[in-house]
Design an enzyme around this catalytic site. Structure first.
Site, PDB file in Angstrom:
ATOM      1  N   GLY A  11      55.188  19.974  54.560  1.00  0.00           N
ATOM      2  CA  GLY A  11      54.812  19.797  55.961  1.00  0.00           C
ATOM      3  C   GLY A  11      55.556  20.689  56.937  1.00  0.00           C
ATOM      4  O   GLY A  11      55.673  20.343  58.121  1.00  0.00           O
ATOM      5  N   HIS A 108      46.231  29.818  56.044  1.00  0.00           N
ATOM      6  CA  HIS A 108      46.226  30.278  54.655  1.00  0.00           C
ATOM      7  C   HIS A 108      47.264  31.393  54.538  1.00  0.00           C
ATOM      8  O   HIS A 108      47.296  32.289  55.387  1.00  0.00           O
ATOM      9  CB  HIS A 108      44.817  30.784  54.289  1.00  0.00           C
ATOM     10  CG  HIS A 108      44.705  31.280  52.891  1.00  0.00           C
ATOM     11  ND1 HIS A 108      44.600  30.437  51.809  1.00  0.00           N
ATOM     12  CD2 HIS A 108      44.709  32.539  52.391  1.00  0.00           C
ATOM     13  CE1 HIS A 108      44.525  31.163  50.700  1.00  0.00           C
ATOM     14  NE2 HIS A 108      44.597  32.435  51.023  1.00  0.00           N
ATOM     15  N   GLU A 173      53.955  32.093  59.547  1.00  0.00           N
ATOM     16  CA  GLU A 173      53.037  30.962  59.719  1.00  0.00           C
ATOM     17  C   GLU A 173      53.522  30.035  60.834  1.00  0.00           C
ATOM     18  O   GLU A 173      52.735  29.555  61.670  1.00  0.00           O
ATOM     19  CB  GLU A 173      52.936  30.155  58.428  1.00  0.00           C
ATOM     20  CG  GLU A 173      52.267  30.870  57.274  1.00  0.00           C
ATOM     21  CD  GLU A 173      52.277  30.015  56.014  1.00  0.00           C
ATOM     22  OE1 GLU A 173      52.016  28.817  56.103  1.00  0.00           O
ATOM     23  OE2 GLU A 173      52.539  30.591  54.941  1.00  0.00           O
TER      24      GLU A 173
HETATM   25  C1  GRF Z   1      51.852  27.065  53.462  1.00  0.00           C
HETATM   26  O1  GRF Z   1      52.151  28.267  52.828  1.00  0.00           O
HETATM   27  C2  GRF Z   1      50.455  27.133  53.990  1.00  0.00           C
HETATM   28  O2  GRF Z   1      50.066  28.426  54.351  1.00  0.00           O
HETATM   29  C3  GRF Z   1      49.635  26.671  52.835  1.00  0.00           C
HETATM   30  O3  GRF Z   1      50.422  25.802  52.058  1.00  0.00           O
HETATM   31  C4  GRF Z   1      51.755  25.916  52.470  1.00  0.00           C
HETATM   32  C5  GRF Z   1      52.103  24.603  53.106  1.00  0.00           C
HETATM   33  O4  GRF Z   1      53.399  24.597  53.471  1.00  0.00           O
HETATM   34  N1  GRF Z   1      48.491  25.978  53.340  1.00  0.00           N
HETATM   35  P1  GRF Z   1      53.897  23.375  54.387  1.00  0.00           P
HETATM   36  O5  GRF Z   1      53.473  22.087  53.685  1.00  0.00           O
HETATM   37  O6  GRF Z   1      53.254  23.531  55.726  1.00  0.00           O
HETATM   38  O7  GRF Z   1      55.384  23.557  54.409  1.00  0.00           O
END
Ligand code: GRF
Length: 203
Positions: A11, A108, A173
């Site tokens: 998360g 993603h 991200e």
């Molecule tokens: C992240 O790399 C996101 O891009 C992908 O899965 C991972 C989730 O990480 N959807 P988190 O659970 O937000 O730390």
């Protein structure tokens, strides 16, 4: 805008969204954090933060439709306007996705349309690309294929492993997702039949 963030694990993207939404002028509030796995660490973190949380254990539902039916009713009760998938590892049915078309976004860890699916950093390293990154997009029934809202690029370095590349992309991200969720929440970008539409006045 009232946002529900859907997670399955750590998360960290949800945490970045929660922290960004604390800004007084942020155009969205994280009204609910839902996990399909009750033991998701992100769920405990969200609860500690005093956020409304819910575990919808998909193993308790005999079908995807039943799981999504329960999810839909919770989202309705919470008057959710926008769904943000953040490490949510369940595929949604076309019926659910179409019902939330234009109101459900995902992040993603690659520069789509390159490297769809899982193990994106292994794919990028195997392909020998020099630039990778992450993509925020509207969700459509086809996996990792919806209109792109924003992207962030990071260099791929010769000594990179999937872990070191993942760490560099994850940091991007955590900046990109809050920024793009605000763009959508303000209506500066929306999904039309023909694809993504930017509001010219804002860009
Ligand atoms: C992240 O790399 C996101 O891009 C992908 O899965 C991972 C989730 O990480 N959807 P988190 O659970 O937000 O730390």
């Amino acid at each position: 805008k009232r946002v529900a963030v859907l997670i399955s694990g750590r998360g960290s993207n949800m945490q970045a969204l929660v922290e960004a939404a604390r800004a007084p002028d942020y155009p969205a509030e994280i009204a609910l954090v839902i996990s399909n796995r009750p033991e998701a660490p992100g769920l405990a973190w969200a609860k500690d933060q005093g956020l409304h949380t819910l575990a919808l254990d998909h193993n308790l539902y005999e079908s995807r439709e039943h799981f999504e039916g329960q999810l839909q009713s919770v989202l309705g009760l919470a008057k959710i306007d926008l769904i943000a998938l953040a490490g949510f590892m369940r595929l949604m049915t076309a019926d659910f996705v179409n019902r939330w078309q234009g109101r459900m976004i995902n992040i993603h860890p690659s520069l789509l349309p390159a490297f769809k699916g899982l193990d994106t950093h292994e794919q990028a390293l195997a392909a020998g690309v020099r630039i990778s990154g992450c993509t925020v997009h509207f969700v459509v029934p086809e996996m990792d294929a919806g209109p792109i809202i924003g992207q962030a690029a990071v260099p791929v370095l010769p000594a990179d492993t999937p872990e070191t590349l993942a760490g560099r992309v994850l940091a991007a991200e955590h900046r990109l997702y809050p920024a793009m969720m605000a763009v959508v929440a303000r209506g500066q970008a929306h999904m039309a039949e023909t694809g993504l539409v930017w509001q010219r006045t804002d860009f």
